[in-house]
Design a protein around this motif. Structure first.
Motif, PDB file in Angstrom:
ATOM      1  N   GLU A 197      -6.842  11.541   8.398  1.00 24.67           N
ATOM      2  CA  GLU A 197      -6.684  10.214   8.964  1.00 24.67           C
ATOM      3  C   GLU A 197      -6.819   9.215   7.835  1.00 24.67           C
ATOM      4  OE1 GLU A 197      -8.278  10.272  13.553  1.00 24.67           O
ATOM      5  OE2 GLU A 197      -9.399   9.186  12.039  1.00 24.67           O
ATOM      6  N   VAL A 198      -6.323   8.001   8.089  1.00 28.57           N
ATOM      7  CA  VAL A 198      -6.551   6.932   7.133  1.00 28.57           C
ATOM      8  C   VAL A 198      -7.648   6.042   7.701  1.00 28.57           C
ATOM      9  CG1 VAL A 198      -5.552   4.972   5.930  1.00 28.57           C
ATOM     10  CG2 VAL A 198      -4.153   6.989   6.384  1.00 28.57           C
ATOM     11  N   THR A 199      -8.739   5.948   6.955  1.00 20.65           N
ATOM     12  CA  THR A 199      -9.825   5.068   7.370  1.00 20.65           C
ATOM     13  C   THR A 199      -9.835   3.865   6.449  1.00 20.65           C
ATOM     14  OG1 THR A 199     -11.089   7.003   8.032  1.00 20.65           O
ATOM     15  CG2 THR A 199     -12.299   4.936   7.810  1.00 20.65           C
ATOM     16  N   ALA A 200      -9.731   2.674   7.019  1.00 17.91           N
ATOM     17  CA  ALA A 200      -9.750   1.462   6.196  1.00 17.91           C
ATOM     18  C   ALA A 200     -11.107   0.803   6.304  1.00 17.91           C
ATOM     19  CB  ALA A 200      -8.653   0.500   6.650  1.00 17.91           C
ATOM     20  N   MET A 201     -11.536   0.202   5.201  1.00 18.69           N
ATOM     21  CA  MET A 201     -12.798  -0.537   5.236  1.00 18.69           C
ATOM     22  C   MET A 201     -12.522  -1.980   4.856  1.00 18.69           C
ATOM     23  SD  MET A 201     -15.508   2.210   3.864  1.00 18.69           S
ATOM     24  CE  MET A 201     -14.842   2.550   2.270  1.00 18.69           C
TER      25      MET A 201
ATOM     26  N   LYS B 135       5.532  -0.260  -1.208  1.00 13.97           N
ATOM     27  CA  LYS B 135       5.773   1.124  -1.612  1.00 13.97           C
ATOM     28  C   LYS B 135       4.508   1.956  -1.497  1.00 13.97           C
ATOM     29  CE  LYS B 135       9.746   0.838  -4.653  1.00 13.97           C
ATOM     30  NZ  LYS B 135      10.172   0.637  -6.037  1.00 13.97           N
ATOM     31  N   ILE B 136       3.403   1.383  -1.924  1.00 13.33           N
ATOM     32  CA  ILE B 136       2.139   2.115  -1.865  1.00 13.33           C
ATOM     33  C   ILE B 136       1.754   2.358  -0.401  1.00 13.33           C
ATOM     34  CG2 ILE B 136      -0.327   2.063  -2.470  1.00 13.33           C
ATOM     35  CD1 ILE B 136       0.957   2.051  -5.055  1.00 13.33           C
ATOM     36  N   GLU B 137       1.977   1.361   0.427  1.00 14.40           N
ATOM     37  CA  GLU B 137       1.625   1.532   1.843  1.00 14.40           C
ATOM     38  C   GLU B 137       2.468   2.631   2.495  1.00 14.40           C
ATOM     39  OE1 GLU B 137       1.647  -2.151   3.969  1.00 14.40           O
ATOM     40  OE2 GLU B 137       0.085  -3.045   2.712  1.00 14.40           O
TER      41      GLU B 137
ATOM     42  N   ALA C 247      -4.472  -3.025   9.182  1.00 22.06           N
ATOM     43  CA  ALA C 247      -3.821  -2.843  10.476  1.00 22.06           C
ATOM     44  C   ALA C 247      -2.577  -1.969  10.346  1.00 22.06           C
ATOM     45  CB  ALA C 247      -3.462  -4.202  11.066  1.00 22.06           C
ATOM     46  N   ARG C 248      -1.859  -2.154   9.223  1.00 27.83           N
ATOM     47  CA  ARG C 248      -0.605  -1.411   9.049  1.00 27.83           C
ATOM     48  C   ARG C 248      -0.832   0.060   8.750  1.00 27.83           C
ATOM     49  NH1 ARG C 248       1.405  -6.171   6.155  1.00 27.83           N
ATOM     50  NH2 ARG C 248       0.582  -5.292   4.246  1.00 27.83           N
ATOM     51  N   VAL C 249      -1.781   0.366   7.859  1.00 25.89           N
ATOM     52  CA  VAL C 249      -1.824   1.738   7.355  1.00 25.89           C
ATOM     53  C   VAL C 249      -2.881   2.633   7.989  1.00 25.89           C
ATOM     54  CG1 VAL C 249      -0.919   1.030   5.116  1.00 25.89           C
ATOM     55  CG2 VAL C 249      -3.400   1.265   5.432  1.00 25.89           C
TER      56      VAL C 249
END
Lengths: 309, 257
Positions: B37-41, B191-193, B216-218
């Motif tokens: 999963e992608v966890t964002a902080m 690109k990175i996203e 929110a996006r990634v």
């Protein structure tokens, strides 16, 4: 403040002959003068040494090739004088390279210790040690070499003690601070993100030092070594006291030898200005100057490569 | 905050406290991180999100005067144990920094760095890893003709993707990203996203970001940090639509921070 704002823009913005501009001009003149004096002194020395050093070939008719390639040095022989300085050129290069060979690993190792291994206490101890080494005058180095090193080598390695080896060791200690200081600056100016990047990939400290930091600092480390060599090449007094000063080509590292600088200091006192022998000393001085230009060019080349990376 | 009962945890952090000298930078953090999963902080500067990220591969240990207590379990093993092998941990938990930090070496040598220090010597094997890693970050077509060129000659966005490739080359399970696009232009950022989106098929990604739209996006999960505390951790869609904590709401609606 208000009054100033009320002036029309033309009066405020166009330059007037105020005292501020006079000060500006005076400051500019002073630093220009300083620079001009330095430049002209250097040019004057170069021209003087150039003309004086060439006289032995132009005026006294010594063969340039013989001067550089003959191993016979006997300028005082009235009947059959010989002017070959190859042994001294060889001696200069030998002590320079050998001392760099000893001092470079030590200096760079010390720099890595101070910056990477023990930045806090290591630096606290090594830094003053290095500064102390810089402060010791060369005559003292020579004196210690003469009193301690020469007898030690005589007893344990053989020969007279006065030797290439003694000169090399004394020089190695003398150029150690130069190499250590510049190498330390080179290592500590490496951006921290290089270390982080390497550690984050699971590298150990030694891998980081060996594969990332030292290669990244390599041009500066080479500059450090070359500056040390330039110093070794030009050092006269301390070497003269321990090297033995013979005119023959040394056949081993334990043989007594001589360098360009030691021959100049030894002979300048008892030759008369304008004599052939005196002129040949100037020619040796010219060789030293050319070599130091070569060292500078090499450093320039290395630092231009550093910028490219 | 509430903790859901979860099973696919790759990291499980319990009661994590961290001090820089006297400064209590992380206060009692409980934080499970799910596999793939992608966890964002997110959170204001100095809230502890980067510090938390750097605890997951123990990069914090490089800083003097740091004290860490609690439990950070990676694959069931507490990495705060004094005998933890940092080399092994960082092989599994790769990191990408704020600004692309390639080594002053060739493109090839940068990507091959990790595999090489971990003992891979065979040229064909290295070639394979480098090619794969560069393809994974969509840099292969741009650099395949100049692999021996210096990495510092690449553009900022390319350098950052190269650094991601360098991290992927050690075949990690987790990829930590510390504001990976903050120094990049919008196109490179995009690109990175996109890359993050593709990478989550294979990797667990933990990303610190200052950009809430990016979170929110990634991301699948988003965590909001404030003054060393984890205020809220939940599904990204939930946190941005109906945050439970009023401080989270204040932050994401731009009332402070």
């Amino acid at each position: 403040m208000m009054e100033k704002l009320l002036l029309p823009a033309k009066d405020r913005l166009l330059k007037s002959k105020s005292s501020r501009l006079d000060g500006e001009f005076r400051g500019k003149l002073i630093v220009l003068l300083c620079a001009a004096i330095m430049i002209s002194a250097t040019i004057a020395i170069t021209i003087f040494l150039g003309t004086k050093g060439l006289q032995s070939f132009t005026k006294n008719g010594i063969s340039f090739i013989e001067f550089l390639t003959s191993t016979k040095w006997n300028p005082t022989d009235k009947a059959n004088p010989a002017y070959g300085v190859l042994p001294f050129i060889f001696g200069s290069f030998a002590v320079t390279f050998l001392s760099a060979l000893i001092a470079a690993p030590l200096g760079i190792g010390g720099a890595i210790f101070m910056t990477e291994i023990a930045p806090s206490w290591g630096r606290k101890i090594l830094q003053p040690v290095v500064e102390l080494l810089v402060g010791i005058p060369s005559v003292v180095y020579g004196f210690i070499g003469l009193t301690v090193l020469v007898p030690f080598i005589r007893e344990h390695a053989g020969g007279l003690g006065f030797s290439l080896l003694s000169g090399t060791i004394v020089l190695a200690i003398m150029i150690l601070p130069t190499i250590t200081t510049i190498a330390t600056d080179a290592m500590s100016s490496l951006p921290n993100h290089l270390r982080e990047g390497s550690y984050a990939l699971g590298a150990t400290r030694w891998q980081t030092i060996r594969k990332v930091l030292v290669p990244a600092a390599l041009p500066s480390l080479l500059t450090a070594i070359i500056l040390g060599m330039a110093r070794a090449f030009g050092e006269a007094l301390a070497v003269q006291m321990v090297i033995g000063n013979v005119r023959d080509m040394p056949s081993s590292i334990l043989d007594a030898s001589a360098t360009l600088t030691t021959i100049i200091t030894l002979n300048m006192g008892h030759t008369t200005y304008g004599s052939v022998e005196n002129n040949t000393l100037w020619s040796m001085g010219l060789i030293l100057l050319i070599m130091s230009f070569a060292f500078i060019l090499l450093i320039r080349y290395l630092s231009s490569r550093r910028k490219l990376r | 905050m509430s903790i859901q009962t979860l099973t696919r945890e790759i990291f499980d952090v319990k009661d994590l406290n961290l001090w820089y000298g006297d400064h209590h930078a992380l206060k009692g953090i409980y934080f499970p991180i799910q596999k793939k999963e992608v966890t964002a902080m997110i959170g204001p500067s100095g809230c502890g999100k980067s510090t938390f990220l750097k605890t997951l591969n123990l990069m914090n240990k490089m800083i003097a005067n740091v004290k860490i207590t609690g439990e950070v379990k990676f694959d069931g093993q507490n990495i705060l144990h004094p005998k933890t092998d940092l080399v092994e941990l960082r092989k599994h938990v790769g990191m990408v920094f704020q600004k692309g930090n390639p080594f002053p070496q060739s493109i090839y040598d940068n990507v091959a760095y990790g595999p090489r220090i971990h003992g891979i010597k065979k040229k064909t094997h290295l070639d394979e890893i480098v090619t794969k890693a560069l393809m994974d970050v969509a840099l292969w077509d741009e650099v395949k003709d100049r692999l021996t060129a210096p990495a510092l000659g690449l553009s900022g966005g390319q350098q950052q993707r190269l650094c991601i490739a360098r991290a992927l080359a050690t075949k990690p399970d987790v990829l930590l990203m510390d504001e990976p696009t903050s120094a990049l232009d919008p196109i490179s950022t995009l690109k990175i996203e996109e890359l993050i989106f593709e990478l989550k098929e294979k990797y667990t990604i933990v990303i610190v970001t200052h950009n809430m739209q990016q979170a929110a996006r990634v991301s699948d999960k988003t965590a909001f940090f404030l003054m060393g505390e984890l205020i809220e951790l939940s599904e990204t869609s939930t946190i941005f639509s109906m945050p439970k904590d009023s401080r989270t709401e204040d932050y994401i609606t731009g009332r402070f921070g």
